[in-house]
Structures are given as C-alpha cells and as structure tokens.
Write a protein that holds these residues in place. Structure first.
Motif, PDB file in Angstrom:
ATOM      1  N   ALA A 132      47.667  36.176  31.292  1.00  0.00           N
ATOM      2  CA  ALA A 132      46.872  35.231  30.505  1.00  0.00           C
ATOM      3  C   ALA A 132      45.495  35.025  31.117  1.00  0.00           C
ATOM      4  N   ARG A 133      45.421  34.997  32.425  1.00  0.00           N
ATOM      5  CA  ARG A 133      44.125  34.792  33.080  1.00  0.00           C
ATOM      6  C   ARG A 133      43.270  36.050  33.052  1.00  0.00           C
ATOM      7  N   ALA A 159      41.049  38.353  27.937  1.00  0.00           N
ATOM      8  CA  ALA A 159      40.100  37.441  27.309  1.00  0.00           C
ATOM      9  C   ALA A 159      40.748  36.749  26.107  1.00  0.00           C
ATOM     10  N   PRO A 198      41.619  33.631  23.815  1.00  0.00           N
ATOM     11  CA  PRO A 198      41.025  32.312  23.583  1.00  0.00           C
ATOM     12  C   PRO A 198      41.881  31.242  24.269  1.00  0.00           C
ATOM     13  N   ASP A 199      41.262  30.149  24.653  1.00  0.00           N
ATOM     14  CA  ASP A 199      41.969  29.105  25.405  1.00  0.00           C
ATOM     15  C   ASP A 199      43.273  28.631  24.755  1.00  0.00           C
ATOM     16  N   PRO A 200      43.291  28.304  23.459  1.00  0.00           N
ATOM     17  CA  PRO A 200      44.562  27.848  22.882  1.00  0.00           C
ATOM     18  C   PRO A 200      45.638  28.928  22.945  1.00  0.00           C
ATOM     19  N   GLN A 201      45.227  30.163  22.703  1.00  0.00           N
ATOM     20  CA  GLN A 201      46.172  31.279  22.745  1.00  0.00           C
ATOM     21  C   GLN A 201      46.696  31.482  24.170  1.00  0.00           C
ATOM     22  N   ARG A 202      45.829  31.367  25.128  1.00  0.00           N
ATOM     23  CA  ARG A 202      46.216  31.510  26.535  1.00  0.00           C
ATOM     24  C   ARG A 202      47.214  30.424  26.929  1.00  0.00           C
ATOM     25  N   CYS A 203      46.945  29.215  26.513  1.00  0.00           N
ATOM     26  CA  CYS A 203      47.849  28.093  26.819  1.00  0.00           C
ATOM     27  C   CYS A 203      49.214  28.305  26.178  1.00  0.00           C
ATOM     28  N   THR A 224      51.243  34.612  20.279  1.00  0.00           N
ATOM     29  CA  THR A 224      49.994  34.859  20.997  1.00  0.00           C
ATOM     30  C   THR A 224      49.696  36.344  21.101  1.00  0.00           C
TER      31      THR A 224
END
Length: 79
Positions: A18-19, A22, A24-29, A75
């Motif tokens: 996830a880190r 690239a 997007p933040d919501p998808q990463r969370c 995701t």
C-alpha cells in the motif's frame, strides 16, 4: 507460532504494498484495513485450531474474513 508469524508477515507485506504503490489515500486505507481484517480472521482460525474449538471463533472469524477479502478485492479492482 509459525502460523502467527506467517500472518504477521502477510499484514506487513500488505502495508508495504500500500505504501509503495501510488494508490489514492482512501483506496490505500481500505487495502490496509482489509489486510488487518484478514489478519484478525486468521487469528480466529488459529485460536480455533490451537486454543479452543468454539463456535464463537467462527462467529467473529468468518465476518472479518469476508469483509477483509472484499475490501482487498475492491481496492485491487482500481489498479
């Protein structure tokens, strides 16, 4: 012990993925939350196999398993 180590390595790998990507933040969370839920579900399996075989393990293990898998899949569809 090896089983729990494998589960922990899986969650650490999910966080690293996830880190590194690239997303997007919501998808990463959602990806990390999905991996964490999968981790919790595997703890229910380990508890059922190695500690105490009860229906309670399945009652919280199965919902967290399916929720974790759905979040991970959702995701990854966007990649």
């Amino acid at each position: 012990i090896v089983y729990v180590i494998a589960i922990v390595v899986m969650v650490v790998a999910a966080i690293a993925v996830a880190r590194a990507h690239a997303l997007p933040d919501p998808q990463r969370c959602l990806f990390v939350v999905g991996a964490a839920l999968f981790f919790v579900s595997d703890l229910a399996v380990a508890r059922d196999k190695f500690v105490a075989k009860t229906v309670v393990n399945r009652m919280w293990g199965l919902p967290t398993y399916f929720a974790g898998q759905l979040l991970i899949a959702w995701t990854l569809i966007g990649l």
